[in-house]
Write a protein that holds these residues in place. Structure first.
Motif, PDB file in Angstrom:
ATOM      1  N   ALA A   1      10.640  19.791  64.163  1.00 35.03           N
ATOM      2  CA  ALA A   1      10.995  18.365  64.277  1.00 35.03           C
ATOM      3  C   ALA A   1      10.170  17.725  65.391  1.00 35.03           C
ATOM      4  O   ALA A   1      10.660  17.515  66.502  1.00 35.03           O
ATOM      5  CB  ALA A   1      12.487  18.209  64.549  1.00 35.03           C
ATOM      6  N   PRO A   2       8.909  17.391  65.109  1.00 38.57           N
ATOM      7  CA  PRO A   2       8.043  16.839  66.155  1.00 38.57           C
ATOM      8  C   PRO A   2       8.400  15.416  66.571  1.00 38.57           C
ATOM      9  O   PRO A   2       7.936  14.942  67.601  1.00 38.57           O
ATOM     10  CB  PRO A   2       6.646  16.885  65.527  1.00 38.57           C
ATOM     11  CG  PRO A   2       6.881  16.912  64.063  1.00 38.57           C
ATOM     12  CD  PRO A   2       8.196  17.601  63.855  1.00 38.57           C
ATOM     13  N   GLY A   3       9.233  14.755  65.822  1.00 39.33           N
ATOM     14  CA  GLY A   3       9.608  13.381  66.143  1.00 39.33           C
ATOM     15  C   GLY A   3      10.763  13.262  67.117  1.00 39.33           C
ATOM     16  O   GLY A   3      11.184  12.159  67.442  1.00 39.33           O
ATOM     17  N   ARG A   4      11.269  14.383  67.590  1.00 38.24           N
ATOM     18  CA  ARG A   4      12.397  14.358  68.530  1.00 38.24           C
ATOM     19  C   ARG A   4      11.883  14.587  69.944  1.00 38.24           C
ATOM     20  O   ARG A   4      11.302  15.622  70.253  1.00 38.24           O
ATOM     21  CB  ARG A   4      13.420  15.422  68.150  1.00 38.24           C
ATOM     22  CG  ARG A   4      14.061  15.131  66.797  1.00 38.24           C
ATOM     23  CD  ARG A   4      15.043  16.170  66.393  1.00 38.24           C
ATOM     24  NE  ARG A   4      16.193  16.142  67.285  1.00 38.24           N
ATOM     25  CZ  ARG A   4      17.198  17.000  67.193  1.00 38.24           C
ATOM     26  NH1 ARG A   4      17.196  17.924  66.261  1.00 38.24           N
ATOM     27  NH2 ARG A   4      18.208  16.927  68.023  1.00 38.24           N
ATOM     28  N   ALA A   5      12.114  13.617  70.802  1.00 38.59           N
ATOM     29  CA  ALA A   5      11.606  13.678  72.178  1.00 38.59           C
ATOM     30  C   ALA A   5      12.153  14.877  72.938  1.00 38.59           C
ATOM     31  O   ALA A   5      11.440  15.504  73.721  1.00 38.59           O
ATOM     32  CB  ALA A   5      11.956  12.389  72.912  1.00 38.59           C
ATOM     33  N   GLU A   6      13.415  15.214  72.693  1.00 37.69           N
ATOM     34  CA  GLU A   6      14.006  16.329  73.435  1.00 37.69           C
ATOM     35  C   GLU A   6      13.352  17.666  73.090  1.00 37.69           C
ATOM     36  O   GLU A   6      13.342  18.586  73.910  1.00 37.69           O
ATOM     37  CB  GLU A   6      15.519  16.399  73.236  1.00 37.69           C
ATOM     38  CG  GLU A   6      15.973  16.606  71.822  1.00 37.69           C
ATOM     39  CD  GLU A   6      16.141  15.321  71.031  1.00 37.69           C
ATOM     40  OE1 GLU A   6      16.755  15.388  69.952  1.00 37.69           O
ATOM     41  OE2 GLU A   6      15.660  14.259  71.455  1.00 37.69           O
TER      42      GLU A   6
ATOM     43  N   SER B   1      14.678   7.704  74.069  1.00 36.33           N
ATOM     44  CA  SER B   1      15.577   8.635  73.387  1.00 36.33           C
ATOM     45  C   SER B   1      16.780   8.966  74.266  1.00 36.33           C
ATOM     46  O   SER B   1      16.618   9.440  75.389  1.00 36.33           O
ATOM     47  CB  SER B   1      14.833   9.926  73.042  1.00 36.33           C
ATOM     48  OG  SER B   1      15.722  10.877  72.522  1.00 36.33           O
ATOM     49  N   PRO B   2      17.994   8.730  73.784  1.00 30.56           N
ATOM     50  CA  PRO B   2      19.172   9.003  74.612  1.00 30.56           C
ATOM     51  C   PRO B   2      19.349  10.478  74.957  1.00 30.56           C
ATOM     52  O   PRO B   2      19.959  10.806  75.963  1.00 30.56           O
ATOM     53  CB  PRO B   2      20.340   8.489  73.770  1.00 30.56           C
ATOM     54  CG  PRO B   2      19.819   8.330  72.399  1.00 30.56           C
ATOM     55  CD  PRO B   2      18.336   8.180  72.484  1.00 30.56           C
ATOM     56  N   ASP B   3      18.803  11.362  74.144  1.00 27.95           N
ATOM     57  CA  ASP B   3      18.927  12.791  74.433  1.00 27.95           C
ATOM     58  C   ASP B   3      17.872  13.278  75.418  1.00 27.95           C
ATOM     59  O   ASP B   3      17.891  14.436  75.817  1.00 27.95           O
ATOM     60  CB  ASP B   3      18.818  13.603  73.136  1.00 27.95           C
ATOM     61  CG  ASP B   3      19.968  13.315  72.191  1.00 27.95           C
ATOM     62  OD1 ASP B   3      21.084  13.054  72.680  1.00 27.95           O
ATOM     63  OD2 ASP B   3      19.754  13.339  70.970  1.00 27.95           O
TER      64      ASP B   3
END
Length: 200
Positions: free
Chosen positions: A73-78, A112-114
């Motif tokens: 999942a490369p689109g997730r900043a966390e 990103s909130p995470d």
């Protein structure tokens, strides 16, 4: 005759077999999603790799699992921050790999909130070593995060604990600015409320 018999059986058992395969795949996915660190990785969910990365004690294994997390999942900043953290532990310094992963985390999710808590703490803790592009991104993130009450509280509590004096001042300025803005907004709201009471 045999072709007709095969055709009849495939029509009868084909949909049932497909439904069974889908149900089995769904059950495996649900179990893997519910227990990411104990189930074998059959489907490449980033959560499975994420949990395993956090549990890993070997630095090379952490980096390998963090890379798998990012690839899933490369689109997730966390996920990029997980990779930055793994590189940080391996390199024991602010390396180019860490900076690249931080940049990619901002590209994937600048707000990103995470990602807020770890990313802000890390960037402002190493503020004097950060390049200008990451400083600008972190300031924009801190400014945006401080507009939410939980973000404001986090920033206000984080600022005095930072080891980097420049980072402490920069984040403290964000906290002070938003503290005054919130105080001003409270005063305006109180003034309006008092005015409405007196007009009634």
């Amino acid at each position: 005759m045999t072709q007709t018999l095969l055709w009849t059986r495939s029509l009868r058992y084909g949909p049932a077999g497909a439904a069974l395969a889908i149900a089995l795949l769904g059950a495996v996915a649900a179990l893997q999603f519910a227990m990411p660190d104990t189930m074998p990785v059959i489907l490449p969910f980033s959560e499975s790799f994420y949990a395993r990365t956090l549990a890993a004690t070997d630095n090379d294994l952490r980096i390998d699992l963090a890379n798998k997390t990012v690839n899933a999942a490369p689109g997730r900043a966390e996920n990029w921050l997980l990779l930055a953290s793994a590189y940080q532990q391996k390199d024991a310094a602010l390396s180019g790999r860490v900076l690249d992963a931080l940049r990619r985390s901002y590209a994937a999710g600048p707000l990103s909130p995470d990602a807020h808590d770890w990313r802000l703490a890390y960037v402002f803790s190493n503020w004097s070593l950060m390049p200008d592009d990451l400083r600008r991104a972190a300031m924009a993130e801190a400014e945006a995060y401080a507009t939410r009450y939980a973000g404001f509280v986090y920033i206000k509590e984080l600022a005095p604990t930072l080891p980097d004096s420049e980072g402490r001042m920069a984040l403290g300025l964000v906290a002070l600015t938003h503290d005054r803005a919130m105080d001003s907004a409270r005063r305006v709201a109180q003034h309006r409320a008092m005015r409405e009471i007196t007009l009634q």
